[in-house]
Design a protein around this motif. Structure first.
Motif, PDB file in Angstrom:
ATOM      1  N   VAL A  49       4.077   9.541   5.362  1.00  0.00           N
ATOM      2  CA  VAL A  49       2.689   9.967   5.229  1.00  0.00           C
ATOM      3  C   VAL A  49       2.252  10.167   3.779  1.00  0.00           C
ATOM      4  O   VAL A  49       1.079  10.418   3.523  1.00  0.00           O
ATOM      5  N   ARG A  50       3.191  10.086   2.827  1.00  0.00           N
ATOM      6  CA  ARG A  50       2.828  10.191   1.422  1.00  0.00           C
ATOM      7  C   ARG A  50       2.511   8.801   0.882  1.00  0.00           C
ATOM      8  O   ARG A  50       3.338   7.895   0.963  1.00  0.00           O
ATOM      9  N   PHE A  51       1.343   8.654   0.318  1.00  0.00           N
ATOM     10  CA  PHE A  51       0.827   7.341  -0.062  1.00  0.00           C
ATOM     11  C   PHE A  51       1.798   6.542  -0.916  1.00  0.00           C
ATOM     12  O   PHE A  51       1.936   5.320  -0.740  1.00  0.00           O
ATOM     13  N   ASP A  52       2.515   7.189  -1.830  1.00  0.00           N
ATOM     14  CA  ASP A  52       3.393   6.480  -2.764  1.00  0.00           C
ATOM     15  C   ASP A  52       4.362   5.523  -2.070  1.00  0.00           C
ATOM     16  O   ASP A  52       4.541   4.386  -2.508  1.00  0.00           O
ATOM     17  N   GLY A  53       5.004   5.983  -1.006  1.00  0.00           N
ATOM     18  CA  GLY A  53       6.077   5.211  -0.401  1.00  0.00           C
ATOM     19  C   GLY A  53       5.695   4.445   0.845  1.00  0.00           C
ATOM     20  O   GLY A  53       6.573   4.075   1.631  1.00  0.00           O
ATOM     21  N   THR A  54       4.410   4.193   1.046  1.00  0.00           N
ATOM     22  CA  THR A  54       3.972   3.587   2.297  1.00  0.00           C
ATOM     23  C   THR A  54       3.728   2.090   2.177  1.00  0.00           C
ATOM     24  O   THR A  54       3.553   1.540   1.081  1.00  0.00           O
ATOM     25  N   GLY A  55       3.672   1.443   3.323  1.00  0.00           N
ATOM     26  CA  GLY A  55       3.396   0.019   3.361  1.00  0.00           C
ATOM     27  C   GLY A  55       2.007  -0.325   2.852  1.00  0.00           C
ATOM     28  O   GLY A  55       1.815  -1.378   2.226  1.00  0.00           O
ATOM     29  N   VAL A  56       1.021   0.542   3.106  1.00  0.00           N
ATOM     30  CA  VAL A  56      -0.334   0.242   2.632  1.00  0.00           C
ATOM     31  C   VAL A  56      -0.385   0.249   1.110  1.00  0.00           C
ATOM     32  O   VAL A  56      -1.069  -0.589   0.499  1.00  0.00           O
ATOM     33  N   ASN A  57       0.334   1.167   0.489  1.00  0.00           N
ATOM     34  CA  ASN A  57       0.366   1.189  -0.974  1.00  0.00           C
ATOM     35  C   ASN A  57       1.048  -0.058  -1.523  1.00  0.00           C
ATOM     36  O   ASN A  57       0.569  -0.696  -2.471  1.00  0.00           O
ATOM     37  N   GLN A  58       2.166  -0.436  -0.930  1.00  0.00           N
ATOM     38  CA  GLN A  58       2.875  -1.637  -1.380  1.00  0.00           C
ATOM     39  C   GLN A  58       1.989  -2.872  -1.250  1.00  0.00           C
ATOM     40  O   GLN A  58       2.017  -3.764  -2.113  1.00  0.00           O
ATOM     41  N   TYR A  59       1.206  -2.931  -0.176  1.00  0.00           N
ATOM     42  CA  TYR A  59       0.317  -4.076   0.013  1.00  0.00           C
ATOM     43  C   TYR A  59      -0.855  -4.050  -0.971  1.00  0.00           C
ATOM     44  O   TYR A  59      -1.147  -5.056  -1.641  1.00  0.00           O
ATOM     45  N   LEU A  60      -1.536  -2.899  -1.081  1.00  0.00           N
ATOM     46  CA  LEU A  60      -2.737  -2.818  -1.911  1.00  0.00           C
ATOM     47  C   LEU A  60      -2.432  -3.040  -3.390  1.00  0.00           C
ATOM     48  O   LEU A  60      -3.184  -3.717  -4.095  1.00  0.00           O
ATOM     49  N   ASN A  61      -1.330  -2.457  -3.874  1.00  0.00           N
ATOM     50  CA  ASN A  61      -1.004  -2.559  -5.289  1.00  0.00           C
ATOM     51  C   ASN A  61       0.028  -3.650  -5.578  1.00  0.00           C
ATOM     52  O   ASN A  61       0.603  -3.688  -6.670  1.00  0.00           O
ATOM     53  N   GLY A  62       0.238  -4.514  -4.586  1.00  0.00           N
ATOM     54  CA  GLY A  62       1.111  -5.673  -4.741  1.00  0.00           C
ATOM     55  C   GLY A  62       0.338  -6.941  -4.435  1.00  0.00           C
ATOM     56  O   GLY A  62      -0.452  -7.409  -5.262  1.00  0.00           O
ATOM     57  N   PRO A  63       0.519  -7.518  -3.243  1.00  0.00           N
ATOM     58  CA  PRO A  63      -0.147  -8.776  -2.900  1.00  0.00           C
ATOM     59  C   PRO A  63      -1.673  -8.740  -3.022  1.00  0.00           C
ATOM     60  O   PRO A  63      -2.274  -9.686  -3.529  1.00  0.00           O
ATOM     61  N   TYR A  64      -2.299  -7.638  -2.564  1.00  0.00           N
ATOM     62  CA  TYR A  64      -3.765  -7.604  -2.640  1.00  0.00           C
ATOM     63  C   TYR A  64      -4.244  -7.527  -4.092  1.00  0.00           C
ATOM     64  O   TYR A  64      -5.198  -8.216  -4.479  1.00  0.00           O
ATOM     65  N   LEU A  65      -3.600  -6.697  -4.904  1.00  0.00           N
ATOM     66  CA  LEU A  65      -3.979  -6.585  -6.313  1.00  0.00           C
ATOM     67  C   LEU A  65      -3.899  -7.940  -7.009  1.00  0.00           C
ATOM     68  O   LEU A  65      -4.761  -8.282  -7.833  1.00  0.00           O
ATOM     69  N   GLU A  66      -2.893  -8.719  -6.660  1.00  0.00           N
ATOM     70  CA  GLU A  66      -2.730 -10.037  -7.280  1.00  0.00           C
ATOM     71  C   GLU A  66      -3.885 -10.973  -6.939  1.00  0.00           C
ATOM     72  O   GLU A  66      -4.245 -11.852  -7.737  1.00  0.00           O
ATOM     73  N   GLN A 104      -0.999  15.206  -5.657  1.00  0.00           N
ATOM     74  CA  GLN A 104      -1.389  13.903  -6.183  1.00  0.00           C
ATOM     75  C   GLN A 104      -0.229  12.915  -5.999  1.00  0.00           C
ATOM     76  O   GLN A 104       0.915  13.312  -5.760  1.00  0.00           O
ATOM     77  N   THR A 105      -0.568  11.634  -6.132  1.00  0.00           N
ATOM     78  CA  THR A 105       0.482  10.619  -6.112  1.00  0.00           C
ATOM     79  C   THR A 105       1.423  10.847  -7.291  1.00  0.00           C
ATOM     80  O   THR A 105       1.019  11.377  -8.334  1.00  0.00           O
ATOM     81  N   THR A 106       2.675  10.453  -7.143  1.00  0.00           N
ATOM     82  CA  THR A 106       3.662  10.664  -8.206  1.00  0.00           C
ATOM     83  C   THR A 106       3.534   9.631  -9.319  1.00  0.00           C
ATOM     84  O   THR A 106       4.038   9.836 -10.424  1.00  0.00           O
ATOM     85  N   LYS A 107       2.849   8.513  -9.031  1.00  0.00           N
ATOM     86  CA  LYS A 107       2.630   7.474 -10.030  1.00  0.00           C
ATOM     87  C   LYS A 107       1.147   7.098 -10.049  1.00  0.00           C
ATOM     88  O   LYS A 107       0.381   7.470  -9.164  1.00  0.00           O
ATOM     89  N   SER A 108       0.770   6.356 -11.082  1.00  0.00           N
ATOM     90  CA  SER A 108      -0.599   5.860 -11.187  1.00  0.00           C
ATOM     91  C   SER A 108      -0.716   4.512 -10.483  1.00  0.00           C
ATOM     92  O   SER A 108       0.191   3.682 -10.575  1.00  0.00           O
ATOM     93  N   TYR A 109      -1.843   4.304  -9.806  1.00  0.00           N
ATOM     94  CA  TYR A 109      -2.089   3.052  -9.098  1.00  0.00           C
ATOM     95  C   TYR A 109      -3.524   2.592  -9.347  1.00  0.00           C
ATOM     96  O   TYR A 109      -4.423   3.402  -9.572  1.00  0.00           O
ATOM     97  N   TYR A 110      -3.724   1.279  -9.272  1.00  0.00           N
ATOM     98  CA  TYR A 110      -5.062   0.732  -9.420  1.00  0.00           C
ATOM     99  C   TYR A 110      -5.903   0.945  -8.161  1.00  0.00           C
ATOM    100  O   TYR A 110      -7.108   1.129  -8.242  1.00  0.00           O
ATOM    101  N   ILE A 111      -5.256   0.882  -7.003  1.00  0.00           N
ATOM    102  CA  ILE A 111      -5.987   0.836  -5.738  1.00  0.00           C
ATOM    103  C   ILE A 111      -5.460   1.903  -4.786  1.00  0.00           C
ATOM    104  O   ILE A 111      -4.260   2.149  -4.716  1.00  0.00           O
TER     105      ILE A 111
END
Length: 204
Positions: A49-66, A104-111
Motif C-alpha cells: 500500500v506504500r506508493f514507493d514499492g508498488t506496481g503502479v509506481n513502477q509502471y508510471l515512472n518506468g514504461p509510461y514515463l518513457e 511522504q514517498t521515500t524517493k522523488s518521482y516525476y509521476i
C-alpha cells in the motif's frame, strides 16, 4: 494558489498530443492530471500500500514515463504526500490534507496519482464531504473507478474514487484506472483559453 473546480472548468492543457487538466497552480508549479486513463491495473499484486514499492509506481515512472519522451523536460521530480487516512474520523478538508501530509514517498518521482483531497477540492459543491458524497459537480468524477495513492489507516487497502463519486477502500490487487498526476516545473506562460476546443499550450 489557484484551484480549478466544477464539472467542466476551462483547465484543459495540451502537451504534444496529450490532453491534461490543470488541477492547481501554486508555488510548486502547475499540477496536472491526464484527462484520460493510461491503463487499468492493480495497485499492487503483492498487496503493498506504500506508493514507493508498488506496481503502479513502477509502471508510471518506468514504461509510461518513457512514452512522454521530450515532454519529460517539463516535469518536476518531487516527493509526494502519501499519508494514510481513516475517513470516518475526518470532518473537514483541512483535517484530510494534514493527514495526507504526515508521510511522504521515500524517493522523488516525476509521476504519481491523485489524492483524496485533490478530488474533494475539485468539487464546486458546498456540501461535498470528505468521503466523496455530494461531490458530483466535479471534473475529476469519472465513469469508472480509479486509484488514488492514499492508503487506508492501519489496513492493507487503498482508496479508489468510484463512478458515483464515493471514496471507497479497496484491496490493492483489484484493478482500476490510472490517471497520472504531475507537476510542471515553475510557472509557465500559457496560450489559449483552456476550453476543450482551445486548450492551454505551454509557451517557453
Amino acid at each position: 494558489t489557484y484551484v480549478f473546480t466544477g464539472a467542466d472548468p476551462n483547465n484543459y492543457l495540451k502537451i504534444a498530443n496529450t490532453v491534461y487538466r490543470i488541477m492547481r497552480i501554486d508555488h510548486n508549479g502547475i499540477k496536472v492530471i491526464r484527462d484520460q486513463p493510461v491503463t487499468n491495473m492493480s495497485f499492487s499484486e503483492q498487496n503493498g500500500v506504500r506508493f514507493d514499492g508498488t506496481g503502479v509506481n513502477q509502471y508510471l515512472n518506468g514504461p509510461y514515463l518513457e512514452t512522454l519522451a521530450s515532454d519529460q523536460t517539463y516535469l518536476n521530480k518531487r516527493i509526494w504526500n502519501v499519508g494514510s487516512l481513516d475517513l470516518s474520523r475526518l470532518k473537514s478538508i483541512d483535517q484530510l490534507q494534514r493527514e495526507e501530509t504526515r508521510y511522504q514517498t521515500t524517493k522523488s518521482y516525476y509521476i504519481s496519482l491523485p489524492t483524496i483531497s485533490d478530488y474533494i477540492m475539485a468539487s464546486s459543491s458546498k456540501t461535498c464531504s470528505v468521503n466523496g458524497e455530494h461531490c458530483q459537480d466535479n471534473y475529476l468524477l469519472k465513469k469508472t473507478p480509479y486509484w488514488t495513492r492514499i492508503p487506508v489507516f492501519e489496513q492493507k487497502l487503498i482508496y479508489q474514487i468510484q463512478g458515483d463519486g464515493v471514496v471507497t477502500a479497496m484491496t490493492p490487487s483489484t484493478k482500476a484506472d490510472l490517471y497520472p498526476v504531475m507537476y510542471l516545473k515553475g510557472y509557465k506562460t500559457l496560450m489559449g483559453t483552456g476550453t476543450k476546443n482551445d486548450p492551454y499550450i505551454i509557451q517557453g
